[in-house]
Design a protein around this motif. Structure first.
Motif, short mmCIF file in Angstrom:
data_model
loop_
_atom_site.label_atom_id
_atom_site.label_comp_id
_atom_site.label_asym_id
_atom_site.label_seq_id
_atom_site.Cartn_x
_atom_site.Cartn_y
_atom_site.Cartn_z
N ASN A 94 -16.08 -62.30 35.93
CA ASN A 94 -17.40 -61.86 35.45
C ASN A 94 -18.18 -61.19 36.59
N GLN B 271 -12.71 -67.13 35.12
CA GLN B 271 -13.53 -66.19 34.35
C GLN B 271 -14.84 -65.87 35.06
N ARG C 242 -9.48 -60.99 22.43
CA ARG C 242 -10.04 -62.01 23.33
C ARG C 242 -8.92 -62.99 23.66
N ASN D 98 -19.55 -57.72 31.02
CA ASN D 98 -20.06 -58.84 31.80
C ASN D 98 -21.02 -59.70 30.98
N LEU E 141 -14.40 -61.69 27.81
CA LEU E 141 -14.33 -63.03 28.41
C LEU E 141 -14.41 -64.08 27.30
#
Ligand code: TPP
Ligand code: MG
Lengths: 314, 325
Positions: free
Chosen positions: B34, B30, B74, B270, B48
């Motif tokens: 990101n 992740q 998610r 992000n 995320l």
């Protein structure tokens, strides 16, 4: 035989065949069994008939979940208005399902409330609105011929579809026109062939269309009679070539929506044919259409006869 | 809860170290994504799940071949846990043919039938009833296995949560309904948007068993989930499992009322405050129980975690040679 009895008999025969099928919905095997629609259904040993709680949104999702499990199912509901609660699944869940080739069958079966005596909850009588939102195959049953074709072809077959019946017709004797032809899927049915006019029925207006056909015949006006069962994948070519001979097109659409699916046919016909008459018989909603009412598409036959006669003389 | 003595510290040879490595792998995967989101690499929205790693690893690890998983918007933590690879996930985000779903599903609907993820929906509450249909399908076909559906504290506000619990209970369907309660739904915390819902009491009123997990301890979670799974299958029961967790990451929204910026928890895109730095403990975001990677320190020595993380990061970078050039 009554329309609802005939449809019920066909369903009975068809659901008894598969080894494994789930029939579900509110009161599917209790009380009047959705006014006789699901009366006396039986399924094989591995199947299931489920009287469910009142949760139409989830029940739509459950049907799609069964489909992903490769278990065929039919969700019978009492009226199309209740399907409003499941629209999310009709669009979003169905969109996921059709990214793959579905192996299993899921059918939602519902009467369309085209009998206005239910007042406020009977304003939604356009079957194709539901099909249109996500291009869902949907089939409207109006008589013995289309009932047999549609139910045998679609009630249990890989994929998802909605099948609609007319509440107004339920207690009437079922009509039995003679068939000229239909397509493989039963999207459009042609019942009679004539050279003087082309009658095309949308939604559940077939009985009025048949009556008009007979009235014209008494006046020596020979018409072709079509009924559009499904607006999705509709191929208008047969209707267009018929209008190129008759030059008189009469469209009946008894639905109350602003978006009428016949508009697409009218546009396509006018692109290639110059018509002598282009008559659209649709609902007059200038009065009070929300209070309980007969809710029927009423046609002035004499006016149409005069118009066609006049045009055909020219 | 497990206590510290359950695992000898620093024993990287035990089978159980694998769980820790999985938590770290999902964390670092992740973190790499990101960084790519920060560079605006993707056209699609990505949610995320920093801080959600422990529950995803525990659930994935207890899944057998005939178990099924149903996810929501998610879903990255579960998809990574099931797939055990990063590249196909990333390619899906790039909408490439080589993506996990051939670039057809993108991120918010990403499923993976081969690994038991049958359905994923971006519409809140939508996936619950589809999971109920899958569970009913198992019953009709007399198949074994458990259906697990994941939802959130926001999605459980939808009526379909209640409808599905009633259906699962009425039809005795073995299933887990996982509520990942991170307190947030988009930009509002529970306090800001609604009255408190006591999920335990709600379940009790329907006769559905309820369990609460907290602490982000992947070992404790796995142990509990094994027990619960046995119970759900043997008793043909749904179990609602509320997992209290924190989605790590946040930003501050400046308004007239909050000139210094109002705290808003991470939702999607992000996570600006999370950075993949070349530093000691670079894989830990929060030095508390909120962070499932930090919790691993209960069981393993700092150095071991550090070395393992560096190794996994290198492996991931090798897997993504092209993307992170
Ligand atoms: C029916 C529906 N309403 C609203 C949204 C917009 N939406 C997307 S994610 C989200 C927040 C969901 O919160 P939660 O279920 O707690 O999941 P989280 O994002 O916190 O993991 C919202 C409101 C949606 N996707 N579907
Ligand atoms: Mg939330």
């Amino acid at each position: 035989m009554k329309y609802i009895t005939y449809v019920n008999q066909l369903i009975k025969e068809l659901v008894a065949e598969p080894e494994e099928i789930v029939i579900f919905g509110q009161n599917v095997s209790a009380g009047s069994c959705i006014s006789g629609l699901t009366r006396g259904l039986t399924v094989k040993k591995d199947g299931l008939i489920l009287n469910t709680s009142n949760s139409e949104n989830s029940l739509c999702g459950i049907g799609f979940g069964l489909m992903l499990s490769k278990v065929p199912s039919i969700f019978f509901m009492k009226q199309q208005d209740f399907l409003l609660l499941g629209i999310d699944h009709l669009v979003n869940t169905y969109n996921f399902i059709r990214t793959k080739k579905p192996e299993s069958s899921f059918t939602i079966f519902t009467p369309i409330i085209d009998n206005g005596y239910q007042g406020l909850q009977s304003s939604l009588n356009n079957f194709s609105d539901f099909c249109s939102i996500a291009r869902i195959p949907g089939y409207a049953i109006t008589n013995k011929v289309d009932a047999e074709k549609i139910l045998k072809e679609h009630l249990i077959s890989p994929g998802f579809r909605i099948i609609g019946i007319s509440q107004r017709l339920c207690s009437e004797e079922i009509l039995c026109p003679s068939l000229v032809n239909t397509d493989e899927k039963g999207n459009i049915f042609k019942y009679y062939s004539g050279n003087d006019a082309t009658i095309v029925c949308f939604n559940f207006s077939f009985p009025q269309g048949l009556e008009l056909y007979n009235k014209l015949k008494q006046e020596n006006i020979n018409a072709s009679l079509f009924s559009v069962s499904s607006i999705i994948n509709g191929d208008w070519s047969k209707i267009i070539s018929d209008t190129s001979i008759t030059k008189n097109m009469i469209i009946l659409d008894d639905s109350k929506s602003i978006n009428l699916s016949c508009n697409s046919l009218i546009k396509d016909v006018l692109e290639v044919t110059t018509l002598k008459s282009n008559i659209l018989l649709s609902r007059d909603l200038s009065g009070d259409w929300l209070s309980p009412n007969e809710d029927k598409l009423v046609i002035d036959h004499n006016q149409i006869i005069e118009k066609i006669k006049k045009n055909n003389l020219i | 809860m497990l206590n510290d003595s359950t695992f000898p510290k620093n024993n990287s040879n035990t089978n159980s170290f694998k769980l820790a490595q999985e938590v770290i792998r999902i964390r670092l995967s992740q973190m790499l994504i990101n960084e790519l989101i920060k560079k605006k690499e993707f056209k699609i929205p990505i949610h995320l799940a920093f801080g959600h790693e422990a529950i995803a690893v525990a659930i994935s690890n207890i899944m057998d071949k005939d178990d099924q998983l149903v996810l929501s918007h998610r879903n990255i933590h579960y998809n990574l846990a099931r797939l055990k690879l990063l590249k196909p996930e990333l390619d899906e985000y790039y909408l490439k043919k080589s993506g996990l779903a051939k670039g057809i599903l993108g991120s918010m609907n990403l499923a993976n039938e081969d690994k038991g993820i049958i359905y994923t929906s971006s519409i809140l509450g939508n996936n619950l009833s589809v999971a109920a249909g899958l569970a009913l399908g198992k019953k009709v076909k007399n198949e074994t296995g458990l259906v697990t559906v994941v939802t959130g504290d926001g999605a459980m506000e939808e009526g379909s949560f209640y409808e599905t619990l009633v259906f699962l209970k009425s039809n005795s369907l073995s299933s887990f309904i996982i509520v990942e309660n991170n307190d947030w739904s988009l930009a509002t915390s529970i306090n800001e948007r609604r009255s408190h819902i006591d999920i335990e009491k709600l379940c009790e009123s329907i006769g559905v068993d309820y369990e609460r997990l907290e602490g982000n301890d992947v070992y404790a979670y796995q142990k509990k989930m094994i027990e619960l799974k046995k119970y759900a299958i043997e008793n043909k029961q749904p179990i609602c499992i509320e997992v209290n967790l924190t989605t790590l990451g946040f930003w501050r929204m400046k308004t007239n009322e909050f000139p210094l910026g109002k705290f808003v928890n991470y939702h999607a895109g992000n996570a600006p405050d999370i950075n993949l730095l070349d530093s000691y403990n670079f894989f830990i975001i929060d030095n508390s129980e909120k962070d499932p990677v930090y919790v691993l320190k209960k069981y393993f020595d700092d150095n071991l975690i550090n070395e393992t993380s560096k190794r996994i990061l290198n492996e991931l970078k090798c897997e993504l040679k092209e993307e992170i050039k």
